[in-house]
Design an enzyme around this catalytic site. Structure first.
Site, mmCIF file in Angstrom:
data_model
loop_
_atom_site.group_PDB
_atom_site.id
_atom_site.type_symbol
_atom_site.label_atom_id
_atom_site.label_comp_id
_atom_site.label_asym_id
_atom_site.label_seq_id
_atom_site.Cartn_x
_atom_site.Cartn_y
_atom_site.Cartn_z
ATOM 1 N N ARG A 159 -3.326 -2.735 -12.826
ATOM 2 C CA ARG A 159 -2.835 -1.299 -12.327
ATOM 3 C C ARG A 159 -1.539 -1.205 -11.914
ATOM 4 O O ARG A 159 -1.122 -0.107 -11.949
ATOM 5 C CB ARG A 159 -3.918 -1.012 -11.041
ATOM 6 N N ARG B 299 -8.481 4.855 4.567
ATOM 7 C CA ARG B 299 -7.601 5.741 3.958
ATOM 8 C C ARG B 299 -8.002 7.130 3.768
ATOM 9 O O ARG B 299 -8.438 7.842 2.831
ATOM 10 C CB ARG B 299 -7.463 5.099 2.528
ATOM 11 N N PRO B 300 -7.884 7.896 5.141
ATOM 12 C CA PRO B 300 -8.525 9.225 5.142
ATOM 13 C C PRO B 300 -7.336 10.255 4.443
ATOM 14 O O PRO B 300 -6.219 9.616 4.383
ATOM 15 C CB PRO B 300 -8.356 9.504 6.796
ATOM 16 N N ILE B 301 -7.682 11.536 4.349
ATOM 17 C CA ILE B 301 -6.620 12.207 3.876
ATOM 18 C C ILE B 301 -6.573 13.568 4.728
ATOM 19 O O ILE B 301 -6.088 14.728 4.184
ATOM 20 C CB ILE B 301 -6.778 12.692 2.599
ATOM 21 N N LEU C 25 -4.498 14.227 7.019
ATOM 22 C CA LEU C 25 -2.910 14.760 7.060
ATOM 23 C C LEU C 25 -2.791 15.817 5.909
ATOM 24 O O LEU C 25 -1.798 16.686 5.849
ATOM 25 C CB LEU C 25 -2.070 13.763 7.344
ATOM 26 N N ILE D 213 0.168 -0.751 8.895
ATOM 27 C CA ILE D 213 -0.012 0.466 7.946
ATOM 28 C C ILE D 213 -1.595 0.553 7.736
ATOM 29 O O ILE D 213 -2.183 1.755 8.218
ATOM 30 C CB ILE D 213 0.633 0.498 6.780
ATOM 31 N N CYS E 88 -11.125 2.119 0.471
ATOM 32 C CA CYS E 88 -11.089 1.086 -0.393
ATOM 33 C C CYS E 88 -10.754 -0.139 0.105
ATOM 34 O O CYS E 88 -10.883 -0.177 1.466
ATOM 35 C CB CYS E 88 -9.716 1.532 -1.211
ATOM 36 N N ASP F 71 3.154 -2.937 1.000
ATOM 37 C CA ASP F 71 2.885 -3.382 -0.435
ATOM 38 C C ASP F 71 3.530 -4.719 -0.643
ATOM 39 O O ASP F 71 3.214 -5.342 -1.845
ATOM 40 C CB ASP F 71 3.266 -2.527 -1.292
ATOM 41 N N LYS G 58 5.520 2.449 -10.122
ATOM 42 C CA LYS G 58 4.194 3.125 -10.287
ATOM 43 C C LYS G 58 4.081 4.234 -9.081
ATOM 44 O O LYS G 58 3.452 5.415 -9.483
ATOM 45 C CB LYS G 58 3.081 1.987 -9.766
ATOM 46 N N ASN G 59 4.440 4.043 -7.883
ATOM 47 C CA ASN G 59 4.106 4.982 -6.886
ATOM 48 C C ASN G 59 4.835 6.185 -6.978
ATOM 49 O O ASN G 59 5.047 7.114 -6.173
ATOM 50 C CB ASN G 59 4.067 4.406 -5.752
HETATM 51 N N1 EPU Z 1 -3.230 8.214 6.887
HETATM 52 C C1 EPU Z 1 -3.937 8.853 7.494
HETATM 53 N N2 EPU Z 1 -4.304 10.240 7.298
HETATM 54 C C2 EPU Z 1 -3.956 10.960 6.090
HETATM 55 C C3 EPU Z 1 -3.343 9.899 5.205
HETATM 56 C C4 EPU Z 1 -2.755 8.831 5.630
HETATM 57 O O1 EPU Z 1 -4.129 8.692 8.793
HETATM 58 O O2 EPU Z 1 -4.365 12.021 5.756
HETATM 59 C C5 EPU Z 1 -2.769 6.935 7.114
HETATM 60 C C6 EPU Z 1 -3.521 5.810 6.300
HETATM 61 O O3 EPU Z 1 -4.661 5.565 6.620
HETATM 62 C C7 EPU Z 1 -2.510 4.528 6.762
HETATM 63 C C8 EPU Z 1 -1.384 5.404 6.758
HETATM 64 O O4 EPU Z 1 -1.510 6.746 7.131
HETATM 65 O O5 EPU Z 1 -2.852 3.981 7.679
HETATM 66 C C9 EPU Z 1 -0.133 5.312 5.613
HETATM 67 O O6 EPU Z 1 -0.968 5.766 4.341
HETATM 68 P P1 EPU Z 1 -0.306 6.756 3.298
HETATM 69 O O7 EPU Z 1 -0.797 8.058 3.219
HETATM 70 O O8 EPU Z 1 1.257 6.527 3.489
HETATM 71 O O9 EPU Z 1 -0.654 5.914 1.760
HETATM 72 P P2 EPU Z 1 -0.907 6.360 0.448
HETATM 73 O O10 EPU Z 1 -0.051 7.769 0.380
HETATM 74 O O11 EPU Z 1 -2.422 6.812 0.419
HETATM 75 C C10 EPU Z 1 0.788 4.900 -0.788
HETATM 76 C C11 EPU Z 1 0.836 4.142 -1.965
HETATM 77 C C12 EPU Z 1 0.352 2.668 -1.256
HETATM 78 C C13 EPU Z 1 1.196 2.366 -0.018
HETATM 79 C C14 EPU Z 1 1.044 3.286 0.895
HETATM 80 C C15 EPU Z 1 2.041 3.023 2.143
HETATM 81 C C16 EPU Z 1 0.589 5.506 -3.949
HETATM 82 C C17 EPU Z 1 -0.366 5.737 -5.171
HETATM 83 N N3 EPU Z 1 0.159 4.482 -3.003
HETATM 84 O O12 EPU Z 1 -0.575 5.084 -0.487
HETATM 85 O O13 EPU Z 1 0.338 1.971 -2.459
HETATM 86 O O14 EPU Z 1 0.477 0.941 0.197
HETATM 87 O O15 EPU Z 1 1.487 4.591 0.421
HETATM 88 O O16 EPU Z 1 3.303 2.655 1.696
HETATM 89 O O17 EPU Z 1 1.694 5.956 -3.605
HETATM 90 C C18 EPU Z 1 -0.222 0.174 -3.824
HETATM 91 O O18 EPU Z 1 0.919 0.193 -4.356
HETATM 92 O O19 EPU Z 1 -0.614 -1.376 -3.867
HETATM 93 C C19 EPU Z 1 -0.528 0.881 -2.646
HETATM 94 C C20 EPU Z 1 -1.582 0.813 -1.796
#
Ligand code: EPU
Length: 420
Positions: free
Chosen positions: A398, A120-122, A124, A328, A115, A306, A22-23
């Protein structure tokens, strides 16, 4: 809302075929927006998240055809704004931002919001896109990125919890069409990011350092169509492996890649589970008594967040004290209270969950809160005596292709109850 009714106490036995990840498939589908030429993606799992992503691509103007695990996308002419309702439904869709900015120099996407597993900030993602020269603004719930020119840059993308999976994906997808060289330090090394980078290179991108924390991307003028087979889902494989161990069965995970599952297999070994790997997959079986273990979730190649909830179900049936530390996401223990309803003895202390395992589990109605929490409840329900009804199965749909069918093939007594 559908639910799963599980009559527990039956060991899982047999073979299960692992679906595409999925990811990996979500950002790969987003990457098809980077070219006007046709792209073909194979081993696509039939999941609601994949259907959402297909709807988003269609909404943006792409032609999307899905048949028997293959999706064909042609994004001949697209627009640069993601529909609020579609993006809001699935956080993973934030990864359309990089490709839209790369191809159109403009992207407008609804902010995904938090969520149940954390804020889950963006920040970065936005930092990386801004480093490439985009002007990023947030207004009325939308994030907008615009650039006259995208120019390669060096950047550090590490955050509080280490690297970011979708942040790396977004920046990489914008940088492939930027002028000059981009260097991403502290890039995510997850196999799903590697799969995306390989797909981008098949489209004509020039990405070096794939799979390492330093990615070097030399921008190209345009990308072309490509054909790609998605990697098998390591989290789905981990889930069935843990379910086999928890129910004291023997399961072969067809197509699973041991090289993506190092930390999970290592922890299974420590807990008294034997694994046998060959070219066709991985066989999992208990090897004597279960032993308590400690786990800390970390970015790849550490133990995946995960698979943490599922491991907690195994710990609940393992005599002794096991500990999970979640590094995480800040609130990814929503499954604890529901596991307790089945008889598990678990306490949360800061970022750690302390599992006093070995007490008998007994079936109960439980409520799924997110995808992996639901998987943990299913595993515990399979091992518990009596009936467990897992409500809100849409969370499972999902991310787990045909989970009820696959479990029945392994001998589980699982029924999907459809609510009219
Ligand atoms: N983070 C920040 N700033 C950002 C982005 C992330 O501080 O701009 C922090 C997050 O808050 C978290 C950490 O960095 O503490 C890691 O988050 P990451 O960005 O890696 O997560 P993601 O890319 O949003 C993906 C997967 C998740 C999985 C995480 C970690 C997808 C669609 N989702 O999320 O999958 O848990 O990486 O490996 O690829 C799942 O499949 O159940 C799921 C939640």
């Amino acid at each position: 809302m559908d639910s799963l009714l599980i009559k527990g106490g039956v060991p899982l036995n047999g073979d299960v075929t692992i679906s595409g990840a999925k990811n990996a498939v979500l950002p790969i589908l987003a990457a098809t927006l980077l070219t006007s030429e046709p792209c073909v993606v194979h081993r696509v799992p039939d999941l609601s998240d994949v259907r959402f992503m297909s709807q988003i691509l269609t909404w943006l103007g792409a032609e999307v055809k899905s048949e028997g695990g293959t999706i064909r996308v042609r994004a001949k002419k697209i627009k640069g704004a993601g529909d609020y309702d579609l993006v809001r439904k699935m956080r993973g869709s934030i990864c359309i931002m990089g490709p839209l900015l790369g191809r159109l120099r403009e992207a407008r996407v609804s902010l995904p919001g938090g969520c149940v597993i954390g804020a889950r900030p963006i920040n970065l993602h936005l930092k990386g896109l801004a480093s490439l020269g985009a002007k990023v603004t947030i207004e009325s719930g939308y994030v907008q990125a615009k650039a006259k020119r995208l120019v390669g840059a060096s950047m550090f993308l590490g955050g509080r919890a280490g690297s970011t999976v979708l942040g790396t994906a977004n920046v990489m997808m914008a940088a492939v069409l930027a002028e000059g060289v981009t260097v991403i330090e502290s890039a995510a090394c997850e196999p799903e990011v590697t799969d995306l980078a390989n797909f981008l290179n098949a489209m004509g991108a020039k990405i070096a350092g794939i799979g390492s924390p330093t990615l070097t991307i030399t921008g190209v003028k345009q990308l072309h169509g490509a054909e790609h087979e998605v990697i098998p889902d390591r989290i789905e494989a981990a889930t069935y492996a843990i379910a086999a161990a928890t129910t004291n069965g023997e399961v072969t995970l067809r197509g699973a890649r041991a090289d993506h599952l190092g930390a999970v297999l290592d922890k299974l070994h420590d807990s008294g589970v034997a694994t046998h790997c060959d070219a066709s997959g991985i066989t999992v079986k208990r090897n004597g008594k279960l032993k308590p273990i400690d786990i800390t979730t970390l970015p790849y190649s550490g133990f995946p967040t995960d698979a943490q909830a599922q491991m907690m179900a195994l710990m609940a049936v393992t005599p002794g004290i096991s500990i999970i530390t979640e590094r995480i996401f800040e609130s990814r223990f929503m499954h604890v209270s529901e596991l307790s309803r089945l008889g598990a003895d678990i306490e949360i202390e800061g970022p750690s969950a302390i599992v006093k395992g070995g007490k008998p589990l007994s079936g109960a109605p439980v409520m799924a809160s997110d995808l992996r929490a639901s998987a943990a409840l299913v595993i515990a329900g399979l091992a518990a005596k009596g009936n467990t009804q897992v409500n809100r199965v849409y969370h499972l749909d999902r991310g787990y292709e045909k989970i009820d069918v696959k479990l029945r093939q392994l001998g589980a007594r699982v029924e999907r109850i459809e609510e009219s």
